[in-house]
Every structure is written in C-alpha cells, then in structure tokens.
Write a protein that holds these residues in place. Structure first.
Motif, PDB file in Angstrom:
ATOM      1  N   THR A   1       0.857  -1.136   0.071  1.00 31.29           N
ATOM      2  CA  THR A   1       0.007   0.077   0.037  1.00 31.29           C
ATOM      3  C   THR A   1       1.018   1.309  -0.002  1.00 31.29           C
ATOM      4  O   THR A   1       0.667   2.151  -0.765  1.00 31.29           O
ATOM      5  CB  THR A   1      -1.133  -0.096   1.226  1.00 31.29           C
ATOM      6  OG1 THR A   1      -1.799  -1.107   1.163  1.00 31.29           O
ATOM      7  CG2 THR A   1      -1.892   1.319   1.224  1.00 31.29           C
ATOM      8  N   THR A   2       1.794   1.164   0.927  1.00 38.63           N
ATOM      9  CA  THR A   2       2.686   2.570   0.617  1.00 38.63           C
ATOM     10  C   THR A   2       3.603   2.570  -0.322  1.00 38.63           C
ATOM     11  O   THR A   2       3.872   3.556  -1.021  1.00 38.63           O
ATOM     12  CB  THR A   2       3.785   2.418   2.045  1.00 38.63           C
ATOM     13  OG1 THR A   2       4.612   1.165   1.911  1.00 38.63           O
ATOM     14  CG2 THR A   2       3.220   2.413   3.259  1.00 38.63           C
ATOM     15  N   ASP A   3       3.912   1.546  -1.157  1.00 36.20           N
ATOM     16  CA  ASP A   3       4.692   1.451  -2.261  1.00 36.20           C
ATOM     17  C   ASP A   3       3.733   2.140  -3.575  1.00 36.20           C
ATOM     18  O   ASP A   3       4.286   2.837  -4.346  1.00 36.20           O
ATOM     19  CB  ASP A   3       4.926   0.268  -2.753  1.00 36.20           C
ATOM     20  CG  ASP A   3       6.350  -0.267  -2.054  1.00 36.20           C
ATOM     21  OD1 ASP A   3       7.300   0.704  -1.600  1.00 36.20           O
ATOM     22  OD2 ASP A   3       6.677  -1.432  -2.006  1.00 36.20           O
TER      23      ASP A   3
ATOM     24  N   PHE B   1       4.360   8.758   2.850  1.00 33.30           N
ATOM     25  CA  PHE B   1       4.432   7.240   2.664  1.00 33.30           C
ATOM     26  C   PHE B   1       6.088   6.799   2.851  1.00 33.30           C
ATOM     27  O   PHE B   1       6.266   5.672   3.074  1.00 33.30           O
ATOM     28  CB  PHE B   1       4.133   7.216   1.038  1.00 33.30           C
ATOM     29  CG  PHE B   1       2.644   7.151   0.863  1.00 33.30           C
ATOM     30  CD1 PHE B   1       1.759   6.282   1.546  1.00 33.30           C
ATOM     31  CD2 PHE B   1       2.033   8.291  -0.099  1.00 33.30           C
ATOM     32  CE1 PHE B   1       0.278   6.538   1.174  1.00 33.30           C
ATOM     33  CE2 PHE B   1       0.640   8.403  -0.272  1.00 33.30           C
ATOM     34  CZ  PHE B   1      -0.223   7.392   0.395  1.00 33.30           C
ATOM     35  N   THR B   2       6.915   7.588   2.537  1.00 34.12           N
ATOM     36  CA  THR B   2       8.248   7.231   2.955  1.00 34.12           C
ATOM     37  C   THR B   2       8.314   6.908   4.286  1.00 34.12           C
ATOM     38  O   THR B   2       9.112   6.017   4.628  1.00 34.12           O
ATOM     39  CB  THR B   2       9.386   8.399   2.416  1.00 34.12           C
ATOM     40  OG1 THR B   2       9.172   8.613   1.277  1.00 34.12           O
ATOM     41  CG2 THR B   2      10.814   8.007   3.133  1.00 34.12           C
ATOM     42  N   VAL B   3       7.824   7.785   5.487  1.00 31.10           N
ATOM     43  CA  VAL B   3       8.111   7.509   6.688  1.00 31.10           C
ATOM     44  C   VAL B   3       7.059   6.118   7.031  1.00 31.10           C
ATOM     45  O   VAL B   3       7.496   5.372   7.820  1.00 31.10           O
ATOM     46  CB  VAL B   3       7.301   8.600   7.644  1.00 31.10           C
ATOM     47  CG1 VAL B   3       7.209   8.178   9.116  1.00 31.10           C
ATOM     48  CG2 VAL B   3       8.380   9.822   7.469  1.00 31.10           C
ATOM     49  N   MET B   4       5.975   6.045   6.437  1.00 25.94           N
ATOM     50  CA  MET B   4       5.155   5.008   6.670  1.00 25.94           C
ATOM     51  C   MET B   4       5.813   3.589   6.317  1.00 25.94           C
ATOM     52  O   MET B   4       5.773   2.509   6.840  1.00 25.94           O
ATOM     53  CB  MET B   4       3.851   4.943   5.920  1.00 25.94           C
ATOM     54  CG  MET B   4       3.006   5.895   6.494  1.00 25.94           C
ATOM     55  SD  MET B   4       1.285   6.188   5.543  1.00 25.94           S
ATOM     56  CE  MET B   4       0.894   4.558   5.581  1.00 25.94           C
ATOM     57  N   GLU B   5       6.507   3.660   5.017  1.00 24.26           N
ATOM     58  CA  GLU B   5       7.385   2.699   4.576  1.00 24.26           C
ATOM     59  C   GLU B   5       8.337   2.127   5.581  1.00 24.26           C
ATOM     60  O   GLU B   5       8.386   0.932   5.974  1.00 24.26           O
ATOM     61  CB  GLU B   5       7.816   2.756   3.255  1.00 24.26           C
ATOM     62  CG  GLU B   5       8.744   1.618   2.445  1.00 24.26           C
ATOM     63  CD  GLU B   5       8.448   1.498   1.145  1.00 24.26           C
ATOM     64  OE1 GLU B   5       9.154   0.554   0.689  1.00 24.26           O
ATOM     65  OE2 GLU B   5       7.465   2.105   0.598  1.00 24.26           O
TER      66      GLU B   5
ATOM     67  N   THR C   1       1.757  11.280   9.833  1.00 27.14           N
ATOM     68  CA  THR C   1       1.036  12.501   9.750  1.00 27.14           C
ATOM     69  C   THR C   1       1.692  13.477  10.708  1.00 27.14           C
ATOM     70  O   THR C   1       1.801  14.713  10.412  1.00 27.14           O
ATOM     71  CB  THR C   1      -0.370  12.177   9.998  1.00 27.14           C
ATOM     72  OG1 THR C   1      -0.797  11.456   9.238  1.00 27.14           O
ATOM     73  CG2 THR C   1      -1.029  13.739   9.858  1.00 27.14           C
ATOM     74  N   LEU C   2       1.983  13.135  11.978  1.00 28.69           N
ATOM     75  CA  LEU C   2       2.535  14.168  13.186  1.00 28.69           C
ATOM     76  C   LEU C   2       4.002  14.495  12.801  1.00 28.69           C
ATOM     77  O   LEU C   2       4.161  15.602  13.134  1.00 28.69           O
ATOM     78  CB  LEU C   2       2.213  13.311  14.523  1.00 28.69           C
ATOM     79  CG  LEU C   2       1.044  12.940  14.922  1.00 28.69           C
ATOM     80  CD1 LEU C   2       0.917  12.396  16.165  1.00 28.69           C
ATOM     81  CD2 LEU C   2       0.066  14.168  15.040  1.00 28.69           C
ATOM     82  N   ILE C   3       4.370  13.553  12.297  1.00 30.32           N
ATOM     83  CA  ILE C   3       5.975  14.064  11.924  1.00 30.32           C
ATOM     84  C   ILE C   3       6.031  15.160  10.476  1.00 30.32           C
ATOM     85  O   ILE C   3       6.756  16.128  10.384  1.00 30.32           O
ATOM     86  CB  ILE C   3       6.733  12.870  11.478  1.00 30.32           C
ATOM     87  CG1 ILE C   3       7.313  12.176  12.929  1.00 30.32           C
ATOM     88  CG2 ILE C   3       8.048  13.281  10.860  1.00 30.32           C
ATOM     89  CD1 ILE C   3       7.947  10.912  12.735  1.00 30.32           C
ATOM     90  N   GLN C   4       5.189  14.806   9.604  1.00 40.36           N
ATOM     91  CA  GLN C   4       5.270  15.552   8.481  1.00 40.36           C
ATOM     92  C   GLN C   4       4.479  16.907   8.306  1.00 40.36           C
ATOM     93  O   GLN C   4       4.982  17.723   7.738  1.00 40.36           O
ATOM     94  CB  GLN C   4       4.723  14.787   7.186  1.00 40.36           C
ATOM     95  CG  GLN C   4       5.708  13.552   7.203  1.00 40.36           C
ATOM     96  CD  GLN C   4       6.945  14.068   6.780  1.00 40.36           C
ATOM     97  OE1 GLN C   4       7.547  14.761   5.892  1.00 40.36           O
ATOM     98  NE2 GLN C   4       7.945  13.198   7.508  1.00 40.36           N
TER      99      GLN C   4
END
Length: 316
Positions: free
Chosen positions: A70-72, A109-113, A155-158
C-alpha cells in the motif's frame, strides 16, 4: 517586506525539472519510466489483491506485506502525474499548494514505509524467537493498532514540515531540481532564514529512518542470536530463509534514501544528473523491486499470485 510575504501565497508557481541536459530526449526517457511505473503499480496491486482474496495469506506476516504494498502504491501514485507530465508534455509548472501536498504525501509514505519495515522486522523476530506464541502476540487487533500508529506517526512528523514551509518567502528562482516536490529542494529556494526548517527536517529524518534502521539492526541481532542457538543446521537455514525477502526490502529502501539525503546536504558540487538519478531511484526502486523480491523468495506469495493470474497453474 510585504512583497516578500506575497510570494508565499497560492499564486506562486514552481517549475519542476526532468533530466538536466537531456530535455530533447524526454520522450524516449519516458519509456523506461513508464515501464517502471507499470511494474510498480501492477506488481503491488497484484500482491495486495492476492493477500486480500486468499485466506491462506490471512496471517500477520502477509498483513504487514499488504501495508508495504500500500505504501509503495502511494509513493508511485504521488509522483506519477508530475514525472510523466514533464516527459510527455513538458508540463513543468506546479502551484505552491499542489507542491506542498505532493511533498507531504511523498514523505508521509516514505515514513510509513520505514515504519512498516520496522514492524516486519519485529514480526520476523517474534516468529523465530517465540513461534508458539506468535499468533497470540500478533493478533488482528494488534496489527490494526500498529497500522493506525504508523499512519498517525507519519502524519504528526510531516505536518510541521508543511506548516514551516508555508511561512517562508520565495523571492529567488522557482526552479526545483527534481520532477517532484521534495522538502530540501523547496527549502533551498527560499530567501528567508531556513535554519528552523532544516533542523526540523533533519530531526524528522533521524527520528524516523534513523531510529527505525537502528531498531531493525537490533532486531536482526536478536534474530541471529536466536537462530544460532538452534541445533539443527536445516532449521537454521529455514529460519534465515524467512528473513531474506525482508532484508532485501530494507536494503532497497534505505540505501537510496540515505544516498539522496547525503547528496542534498553534502553533494552540492555533484553533477545535476547525479541528483536526478538518486532522486528517481529513491522513489521508484522500492515499489518496483519489492513485489519481485517477495514473489521470488516467498513460496506462499508466489503460489497466491499464480492462483490469481492462472487458477489452473496453481493446482499443478
């Protein structure tokens, strides 16, 4: 001063860049990029569909793999329009707000991956060190909670990065150096003090990819320690084989990410095409290679994909 402040409004237009010096060949360059996007979108969609539809894959390991796919997909879709727009139609213009939105989703999506790769490392550690308690530790509820935590964390980081960029003034060139909006690239175009932005951006990188990579390495230290305590060589080999795909996914994610960060901060004298090559590799290599790695190295995924593509072949 008011003139400078007006430059942060939604009327600002940034200019994206394709491959510097090879603008005349953008149409031809678009061919391999199209192939990579098709591979990434179809490969990750296929794995996601196989995991959702095949009951045999309704296990923690494959739930985390579905998060990775999903993140990809999110990373690929976030850059698809602007990158191919440049190559096909020379559509380089992008508004300030659209650029902020693209930057937010790319880095989200980078942080999520990165977070998903850490969760997958934990999954492998639990599976190898406590196989009898695996299902009781990684319950469906726990996996949902991990998924929510991954989205919330990103979300909180970005969000602060976006808010800090909105306060900047852009009175210099509006030409970005990539075919998508990237935080350090946007920040460099500002004519106001960006030390806070730089510090927050570096902190975000360290507290995500930096911390995650340390915990992943620590997880594999514990995994290796556990595997070496197993008496049977065959069982050792089997235990290590379950980690091969994840190790490959970690390598193809972190190597381009770290390379791009170093080039932006310390490679100011590097040729423009080096920035372009690493920037595109950072976004395209993981989505393209992850489905291939897991399909080749994971027997259950390979069988499930074959079952989706060729139901008759799966029975053989």
């Amino acid at each position: 001063m008011s003139t400078l402040q007006n430059t942060t409004s939604s009327s600002i237009i940034f200019l994206l860049t394709g491959v510097p010096g090879l603008e005349a060949f953008h149409t031809w360059i678009s061919i391999p990029f199209c192939f990579l996007y098709i591979t990434a979108l179809s490969g990750n969609s296929l794995i996601l569909f196989a995991i959702v539809t095949q009951p045999s894959l309704h296990e923690p390991m494959y739930y985390f793999l579905s998060m990775l796919s999903t993140t990809d997909l999110g990373l690929s879709i976030s850059t698809l329009v602007t990158m191919l727009g440049i190559f096909w139609f020379d559509a380089r213009e992008i508004s300030f707000n659209a650029c902020l939105s693209q930057m937010f989703f790319i880095q989200l999506f980078t942080v999520m991956e990165s977070s998903v790769l850490l969760a997958m490392a934990f999954d492998r550690f639990v599976a190898i060190s406590s196989p009898l308690r695996y299902a009781s530790i990684l319950t469906d509820l726990k996996i949902v909670q991990i998924g929510v935590a991954i989205i919330t964390r990103g979300t909180l980081i970005q969000t602060p990065l976006v808010l800090l960029l909105k306060r900047l003034s852009f009175c210099r060139s509006h030409v970005l150096h990539h075919s998508y909006c990237f935080h350090p690239d946007m920040m460099k175009l500002s004519c106001t003090d960006t030390r806070i932005n730089s510090a927050v951006g570096l902190t975000a990188l360290i507290t995500t990819a930096g911390v995650d990579s340390i915990f992943i390495i620590f997880s594999y230290f514990l995994i290796i320690k556990t595997v070496l305590s197993i008496a049977s060589p065959e069982e050792r080999k089997k235990a290590f084989s379950t980690c091969v795909s994840h190790i490959g996914a970690v390598a193809i994610f972190y190597i381009p990410l770290v390379s791009l960060s170093f080039v932006h901060r310390f490679g100011k004298q590097a040729p423009p095409y080096v920035h372009t090559l690493i920037a595109n590799a950072y976004l395209l290599i993981p989505p393209v290679l992850n489905p291939i790695i897991y399909s080749v190295k994971t027997k259950q995924i390979r069988r499930a994909v074959l079952k989706v593509l060729q139901p008759s072949a799966a029975k053989e």
